[in-house]
Design a protein around this motif. Structure first.
Motif, short mmCIF file in Angstrom:
data_model
loop_
_atom_site.label_atom_id
_atom_site.label_comp_id
_atom_site.label_asym_id
_atom_site.label_seq_id
_atom_site.Cartn_x
_atom_site.Cartn_y
_atom_site.Cartn_z
N ASP A 103 0.67 -1.14 -0.37
CA ASP A 103 0.06 -0.02 -0.41
C ASP A 103 1.19 1.15 0.14
O ASP A 103 1.05 1.46 0.91
CB ASP A 103 -1.16 -0.66 1.50
N TYR A 104 1.57 1.29 -0.71
CA TYR A 104 2.66 2.77 -1.43
C TYR A 104 1.79 3.72 -1.64
O TYR A 104 0.26 3.77 -1.60
CB TYR A 104 3.16 2.45 -2.45
N ARG A 105 2.38 5.07 -0.95
CA ARG A 105 2.14 6.24 -1.06
C ARG A 105 1.10 7.03 -2.15
O ARG A 105 2.06 7.24 -3.30
CB ARG A 105 2.28 7.11 0.04
N LEU A 106 -0.19 7.34 -2.24
CA LEU A 106 -0.33 8.02 -3.96
C LEU A 106 -0.63 9.19 -3.69
O LEU A 106 -0.32 10.51 -2.95
CB LEU A 106 -1.57 7.64 -4.05
N ALA A 107 -0.10 10.09 -4.89
CA ALA A 107 0.65 11.67 -5.78
C ALA A 107 -1.65 11.65 -5.62
O ALA A 107 -2.70 10.62 -5.74
CB ALA A 107 0.86 11.64 -6.61
N LEU A 116 8.09 5.10 -4.60
CA LEU A 116 9.43 4.72 -5.20
C LEU A 116 10.32 4.69 -3.58
O LEU A 116 10.56 3.21 -4.07
CB LEU A 116 11.04 5.38 -5.69
N ASP A 117 10.13 5.27 -3.21
CA ASP A 117 10.55 5.21 -1.69
C ASP A 117 9.67 3.98 -0.76
O ASP A 117 10.41 3.45 -0.22
CB ASP A 117 10.64 6.73 -0.65
N ASP A 118 9.27 4.10 -0.63
CA ASP A 118 7.92 2.86 -0.44
C ASP A 118 8.17 1.93 -1.30
O ASP A 118 8.51 0.55 0.42
CB ASP A 118 6.73 3.57 -0.22
N ALA A 119 8.60 1.87 -2.61
CA ALA A 119 8.46 0.06 -3.23
C ALA A 119 10.32 0.33 -2.47
O ALA A 119 10.92 -1.00 -2.47
CB ALA A 119 8.97 0.63 -4.08
N ARG A 120 11.25 0.90 -2.01
CA ARG A 120 12.58 0.24 -1.62
C ARG A 120 12.47 -0.11 -0.54
O ARG A 120 13.73 -1.09 0.03
CB ARG A 120 13.19 1.80 -2.57
N ALA A 121 11.76 0.54 0.40
CA ALA A 121 11.74 0.41 2.13
C ALA A 121 11.41 -0.80 1.78
O ALA A 121 11.58 -1.84 3.46
CB ALA A 121 10.94 1.67 2.81
N ALA A 122 9.93 -1.95 1.16
CA ALA A 122 9.44 -3.02 1.45
C ALA A 122 10.57 -3.39 1.04
O ALA A 122 10.63 -5.01 1.32
CB ALA A 122 8.42 -3.19 0.44
N TRP A 123 11.52 -3.64 0.48
CA TRP A 123 12.26 -4.17 -0.95
C TRP A 123 13.41 -4.47 0.67
O TRP A 123 13.75 -5.53 0.77
CB TRP A 123 12.53 -3.67 -1.78
N ARG A 124 14.21 -3.70 0.69
CA ARG A 124 14.90 -3.98 2.51
C ARG A 124 14.26 -4.37 3.37
O ARG A 124 14.65 -5.20 3.98
CB ARG A 124 14.99 -2.35 2.37
N ARG A 125 12.84 -4.21 3.64
CA ARG A 125 11.94 -5.11 4.62
C ARG A 125 12.17 -6.64 4.53
O ARG A 125 12.63 -7.31 5.26
CB ARG A 125 10.99 -4.33 5.13
N LEU A 126 11.82 -6.97 2.94
CA LEU A 126 11.84 -8.11 2.52
C LEU A 126 14.00 -8.39 2.62
O LEU A 126 13.47 -10.56 3.30
CB LEU A 126 11.55 -8.62 1.57
#
Length: 294
Positions: A103-107, A116-126
């Motif tokens: 559930d990434y943040r929306l414009a 993109l920052d949210d996607a990167r953070a999710a990848w890092r968490r995995l």
């Protein structure tokens, strides 16, 4: 039968006037995307996906040690876990793995680079949880496919390992809107039109950024070093050129890319896999592709 099925989906999409305003657009996509529920044998769990809500979904007999990290479509301005839940769960079943929908943040409330920052953070968490990069499939539809590509570009820039493969459905890869099919397929596509994309891009892209920036328009990125890609697009889509040019760019960068153009299909048709045989077959193709890559 196939023609009857896609015509029924077209009728569903045309059953109400096109909504106006972000709230109405978001509600409508959630409505049409979730019209058929998730299969009852799928388990769902809400998780923290690197600071944003995520949903882990698991079908019976799937391998929980392998995962599909999925980014929903909606032009960076709408779409949600709810709208894409059926598509994601059945993709996981086809691949035989666990899924994580973000559930990434929306414009326009949160323009680039929030998603993109949210996607990167999710990848890092995995990765921090012990999941190897080679056991992750990254996927998305429409803007979510563009977000998947932007994530892989950031991973390469940071010297990080790439996922095993990428699944890209109806990808929006060019926010400069230079694709020829934006015009030639305009009358065929019931969902995506150039004026609509312009509104989405204006909401997502900061005023001082060039829309050809590869983090916004991954069509213009250097794709070398990217993992194998499965690109699926419908023949009736205005974004057909975005998908075809992405496959060409990947080939030029010596990246294995499989482009599937599905006759008569519309934008993100696997969303409606519960009543659309072509949607189920597209997911089956994904399953074979992902199992081979993993």
């Amino acid at each position: 039968m196939a023609e009857d099925e896609i015509d029924a989906i077209r009728a569903l999409l045309a059953s109400k006037p096109r909504p106006v305003g972000w709230a109405a657009r978001r509600a409508r996509l959630d409505e049409v995307g979730s019209v058929w529920p998730v299969a009852p044998d799928v388990t769902l769990e809400t998780v923290d996906a690197g600071g944003r809500p995520g949903e882990v979904l698991l079908a019976p007999e799937s391998d929980p040690t392998k995962i599909l990290l999925f980014f929903h479509g909606g032009g960076y301005c709408s779409g949600s876990i709810l709208s894409h839940r059926r598509m994601v769960t059945e993709a996981g079943r086809a691949c035989g793995l666990r899924t994580l929908a973000l559930d990434y943040r929306l414009a326009p409330e949160h323009p680039f680079p929030a998603a993109l920052d949210d996607a990167r953070a999710a990848w890092r968490r995995l990765r921090e949880s012990g999941v190897e990069a080679g056991r992750i499939v990254v996927g998305g539809d429409s803007a979510g496919a563009g977000l998947a590509l932007a994530l892989m570009q950031r991973l390469r820039e940071e010297g990080e390992a790439q996922p095993a493969c990428a699944w890209l459905v109806s990808p929006w890869t060019d926010l400069t809107m230079s694709g020829a099919t934006l015009t030639s397929k305009d009358a065929d596509d019931p969902l995506i039109h150039k004026t609509y994309l312009e509104a989405l891009a204006s909401a997502y892209v900061p005023d001082d950024m060039d829309r050809a920036n590869p983090s916004l328009s991954p069509l213009f990125a250097d794709l070398s070093g990217f993992p194998p890609m499965l690109i699926q697009v419908g023949s009736e889509e205005t974004l057909l050129s975005d998908a075809a040019r992405l496959a060409e760019a990947a080939g030029g960068a010596r990246v294995a890319a499989t482009l599937e153009v599905w006759p008569r299909m519309i934008h993100a048709w696997p969303l409606w896999n519960a009543r659309l045989n072509a949607g189920r077959r597209a997911l089956a193709h994904l399953g074979a592709f992902a199992r081979s890559a993993l």
